[in-house]
Design an enzyme around this catalytic site. Structure first.
Site, PDB file in Angstrom:
ATOM      1  N   SER A 183       0.802  -1.231   0.000  1.00 33.93           N
ATOM      2  CA  SER A 183       0.000   0.000   0.000  1.00 33.93           C
ATOM      3  C   SER A 183       0.838   1.287   0.000  1.00 33.93           C
ATOM      4  CB  SER A 183      -0.977  -0.002   1.176  1.00 33.93           C
ATOM      5  OG  SER A 183      -1.902  -1.032   1.010  1.00 33.93           O
ATOM      6  N   LYS A 227      -9.503  -4.833  11.755  1.00 36.03           N
ATOM      7  CA  LYS A 227     -10.635  -4.484  10.879  1.00 36.03           C
ATOM      8  C   LYS A 227     -11.998  -4.535  11.581  1.00 36.03           C
ATOM      9  CE  LYS A 227      -9.033  -5.724   6.254  1.00 36.03           C
ATOM     10  NZ  LYS A 227      -9.177  -6.667   5.145  1.00 36.03           N
ATOM     11  N   ASP A 280     -12.861  -3.754   0.291  1.00 34.59           N
ATOM     12  CA  ASP A 280     -12.432  -5.067  -0.224  1.00 34.59           C
ATOM     13  C   ASP A 280     -13.422  -5.615  -1.254  1.00 34.59           C
ATOM     14  OD1 ASP A 280     -10.032  -5.330   1.158  1.00 34.59           O
ATOM     15  OD2 ASP A 280     -10.985  -6.242   2.902  1.00 34.59           O
ATOM     16  N   GLY A 322     -15.863 -19.986   1.199  1.00 33.47           N
ATOM     17  CA  GLY A 322     -15.287 -19.309   2.365  1.00 33.47           C
ATOM     18  C   GLY A 322     -16.270 -18.320   2.946  1.00 33.47           C
ATOM     19  N   GLY A 348     -14.871 -16.071   5.622  1.00 33.18           N
ATOM     20  CA  GLY A 348     -14.025 -15.255   6.494  1.00 33.18           C
ATOM     21  C   GLY A 348     -14.164 -13.780   6.123  1.00 33.18           C
ATOM     22  N   GLY A 349     -13.155 -12.995   6.501  1.00 37.08           N
ATOM     23  CA  GLY A 349     -13.217 -11.550   6.283  1.00 37.08           C
ATOM     24  C   GLY A 349     -13.390 -11.177   4.820  1.00 37.08           C
ATOM     25  N   ALA A 350     -12.569 -11.728   3.945  1.00 36.57           N
ATOM     26  CA  ALA A 350     -12.621 -11.347   2.531  1.00 36.57           C
ATOM     27  C   ALA A 350     -13.914 -11.844   1.884  1.00 36.57           C
ATOM     28  CB  ALA A 350     -11.408 -11.918   1.803  1.00 36.57           C
ATOM     29  N   TYR A 353      -3.433 -14.198  -4.593  1.00 32.78           N
ATOM     30  CA  TYR A 353      -2.538 -13.673  -5.640  1.00 32.78           C
ATOM     31  C   TYR A 353      -1.113 -14.214  -5.511  1.00 32.78           C
ATOM     32  CZ  TYR A 353      -2.032 -10.280  -1.843  1.00 32.78           C
ATOM     33  OH  TYR A 353      -1.874  -9.689  -0.608  1.00 32.78           O
ATOM     34  N   GLY A 394      -6.367 -12.715  -7.523  1.00 30.14           N
ATOM     35  CA  GLY A 394      -6.782 -11.643  -6.617  1.00 30.14           C
ATOM     36  C   GLY A 394      -5.951 -10.371  -6.687  1.00 30.14           C
TER      37      GLY A 394
HETATM   38  P1  NAP Z   1     -10.115 -15.661   7.010  1.00 29.68           P
HETATM   39  O1  NAP Z   1     -10.876 -14.537   7.582  1.00 29.68           O
HETATM   40  O2  NAP Z   1      -9.213 -16.464   7.888  1.00 29.68           O
HETATM   41  O3  NAP Z   1     -11.169 -16.646   6.285  1.00 29.68           O
HETATM   42  C1  NAP Z   1     -10.756 -17.818   5.625  1.00 29.68           C
HETATM   43  C2  NAP Z   1     -11.988 -18.624   5.224  1.00 29.68           C
HETATM   44  O4  NAP Z   1     -11.546 -19.815   4.557  1.00 29.68           O
HETATM   45  C3  NAP Z   1     -12.830 -19.103   6.410  1.00 29.68           C
HETATM   46  O5  NAP Z   1     -14.152 -19.296   6.004  1.00 29.68           O
HETATM   47  C4  NAP Z   1     -12.154 -20.446   6.729  1.00 29.68           C
HETATM   48  O6  NAP Z   1     -12.987 -21.332   7.439  1.00 29.68           O
HETATM   49  C5  NAP Z   1     -11.909 -20.961   5.341  1.00 29.68           C
HETATM   50  N1  NAP Z   1     -10.796 -21.916   5.293  1.00 29.68           N
HETATM   51  C6  NAP Z   1      -9.529 -21.706   5.716  1.00 29.68           C
HETATM   52  N2  NAP Z   1      -8.775 -22.795   5.507  1.00 29.68           N
HETATM   53  C7  NAP Z   1      -9.602 -23.728   4.972  1.00 29.68           C
HETATM   54  C8  NAP Z   1      -9.417 -25.077   4.562  1.00 29.68           C
HETATM   55  N3  NAP Z   1      -8.221 -25.686   4.627  1.00 29.68           N
HETATM   56  N4  NAP Z   1     -10.477 -25.754   4.071  1.00 29.68           N
HETATM   57  C9  NAP Z   1     -11.700 -25.148   3.985  1.00 29.68           C
HETATM   58  N5  NAP Z   1     -11.923 -23.884   4.356  1.00 29.68           N
HETATM   59  C10 NAP Z   1     -10.893 -23.175   4.847  1.00 29.68           C
HETATM   60  O7  NAP Z   1      -9.168 -15.148   5.815  1.00 29.68           O
HETATM   61  P2  NAP Z   1      -9.469 -13.933   4.789  1.00 29.68           P
HETATM   62  O8  NAP Z   1      -8.868 -12.692   5.326  1.00 29.68           O
HETATM   63  O9  NAP Z   1     -10.885 -13.943   4.421  1.00 29.68           O
HETATM   64  O10 NAP Z   1      -8.543 -14.384   3.549  1.00 29.68           O
HETATM   65  C11 NAP Z   1      -8.876 -15.497   2.754  1.00 29.68           C
HETATM   66  C12 NAP Z   1      -7.958 -15.535   1.523  1.00 29.68           C
HETATM   67  O11 NAP Z   1      -8.159 -14.353   0.751  1.00 29.68           O
HETATM   68  C13 NAP Z   1      -6.458 -15.551   1.851  1.00 29.68           C
HETATM   69  O12 NAP Z   1      -5.827 -16.392   0.936  1.00 29.68           O
HETATM   70  C14 NAP Z   1      -6.018 -14.107   1.639  1.00 29.68           C
HETATM   71  O13 NAP Z   1      -4.671 -13.995   1.242  1.00 29.68           O
HETATM   72  C15 NAP Z   1      -6.929 -13.691   0.480  1.00 29.68           C
HETATM   73  N6  NAP Z   1      -7.216 -12.250   0.447  1.00 29.68           N
HETATM   74  C16 NAP Z   1      -7.009 -11.589  -0.717  1.00 29.68           C
HETATM   75  C17 NAP Z   1      -7.291 -10.237  -0.806  1.00 29.68           C
HETATM   76  C18 NAP Z   1      -7.024  -9.505  -2.102  1.00 29.68           C
HETATM   77  O14 NAP Z   1      -7.019  -8.259  -2.089  1.00 29.68           O
HETATM   78  N7  NAP Z   1      -6.854 -10.192  -3.196  1.00 29.68           N
HETATM   79  C19 NAP Z   1      -7.822  -9.560   0.302  1.00 29.68           C
HETATM   80  C20 NAP Z   1      -8.041 -10.275   1.492  1.00 29.68           C
HETATM   81  C21 NAP Z   1      -7.734 -11.633   1.546  1.00 29.68           C
HETATM   82  P3  NAP Z   1     -12.878 -21.382   9.068  1.00 29.68           P
HETATM   83  O15 NAP Z   1     -13.451 -20.093   9.547  1.00 29.68           O
HETATM   84  O16 NAP Z   1     -13.648 -22.577   9.453  1.00 29.68           O
HETATM   85  O17 NAP Z   1     -11.404 -21.474   9.399  1.00 29.68           O
END
Ligand code: NAP
Length: 289
Positions: free
Chosen positions: A24, A73, A109, A133, A135-137, A236, A257
């Site tokens: 950033s 966040k 996001d 998924g 999670g946050g994203a 990414y 991404g």
């Molecule tokens: P997060 O909040 O930890 O959420 C991850 C999600 O994936 C949760 O629903 C989690 O389930 C699930 N998950 C994790 N490991 C898993 C597995 N082995 N099998 C099945 N489900 C699984 O993470 P996040 O911040 O959302 O990020 C998720 C991905 O997006 C990451 O790879 C991150 O690098 C990418 N990202 C990219 C951008 C971008 O700008 N391109 C922005 C943000 C994030 P549980 O809750 O049960 O663990």
């Protein structure tokens, strides 16, 4: 262009822990310089316990705004004066703007993802999406897709940490928007296949396939993908995930991404400066390798 810090320079930045790896500062400072805007962007390593002190200090110093990354966040929602409609529905803020001592929290996001999607020529309005998924994203993408007119979202999550959140998210979006969100267990392969058969877009918002676990895909087989499905991974690193390779083998278009990352920053830049980030310049400078 000559670039000087002056007595008028407005401060923007990033709060979170860790932050030193972030792209950033490069993205924003290069854009400020390119457009001749008197702003600067710095990184501040702030843990959750010190967030309130940091935010109070930044407000006192009359900063223009700041980004928040994990783990800040969610907590930041309680520290701002107002929330944008998307930030309220997502329950998380990644961009704060300071207008005359009023802090407004936004979440860019989902907008970043939608702009990356739009760049492929795809319009979400009226479409069916399979989203992996919760999670946050994923939450940000799900809310923004619904706000942008998706007809239906099939949300697949494992029955773990975020299952209850996913249930509540699906109910809330269905109640508050015209989009119907249904939750499924990611382990339910038959529902996943049926969902993909009727979907226009597949989005992986889990970390499955992210480096160093590059040999994993969130789907059991490439045969789950039909040719007219647009496949996206918000990962990414690597630039091409196994899911993207499976998609290409099935004749689908696929993207990663990287531009979500770019456009979430571009939207924060617009909120702070009321100017468009020079995204082609930033793409060529920082995103082409
Ligand atoms: P997060 O909040 O930890 O959420 C991850 C999600 O994936 C949760 O629903 C989690 O389930 C699930 N998950 C994790 N490991 C898993 C597995 N082995 N099998 C099945 N489900 C699984 O993470 P996040 O911040 O959302 O990020 C998720 C991905 O997006 C990451 O790879 C991150 O690098 C990418 N990202 C990219 C951008 C971008 O700008 N391109 C922005 C943000 C994030 P549980 O809750 O049960 O663990």
């Amino acid at each position: 262009m000559n670039y000087e810090i002056t007595g008028h320079t407005r401060l923007t930045g990033l709060l979170g822990h860790p932050v030193s790896h972030s792209i950033s500062p490069m993205m924003h400072n290069a854009s400020f310089q390119r457009l001749g805007l008197d702003y600067v962007y710095l990184c501040f390593d702030v843990t959750e316990k010190d967030l309130k002190t940091a935010v109070d200090g930044l407000k006192l110093l009359n900063v223009r705004g700041f980004n928040c990354t994990m783990p800040d966040k969610t907590k930041i929602c309680d520290l701002v004066d107002k929330l944008s409609p998307a930030a309220r529905m997502i329950g998380a803020v990644n961009t704060v703007v300071n207008d005359d001592d009023i802090l407004t929290g936004h979440n860019t996001d989902g907008i970043g993802y939608m702009q990356a999607l739009a760049e492929t020529g795809f319009s979400i309005a009226g479409k069916t999406m399979t989203l992996l998924g919760a999670g946050g994203a994923a939450t940000a993408v799900c809310v923004q897709a619904a706000l942008d007119g998706a007809a239906s979202i099939h949300l697949f999550n494992r029955q773990g940490r975020s299952w209850n959140h996913a249930k509540e998210l699906a109910e809330r979006i269905t109640r508050e928007t015209s989009c119907h969100v249904e939750l499924f267990d990611l382990a339910d392969e038959s529902s996943l296949k049926s969902s993909l058969d009727v979907s226009d877009l597949l989005t992986n918002a889990t970390p499955i396939g992210m480096s160093p676990n590059e040999t994993y895909s969130p789907i059991p087989s490439k045969n789950f993908l039909h040719e007219s499905l647009l496949v996206s991974d918000i990962i990414y690193n690597p630039r091409e995930t196994l899911l993207m390779r499976q998609a290409k083998e099935q004749g689908c278009r696929a993207f990663n991404g990287l531009y979500m990352l770019l456009y979430q920053g571009a939207e924060a830049f617009r909120i702070w400066t009321d100017q468009q980030m020079p995204v082609d310049f930033i793409k060529n400078t920082y995103f082409s390798k």
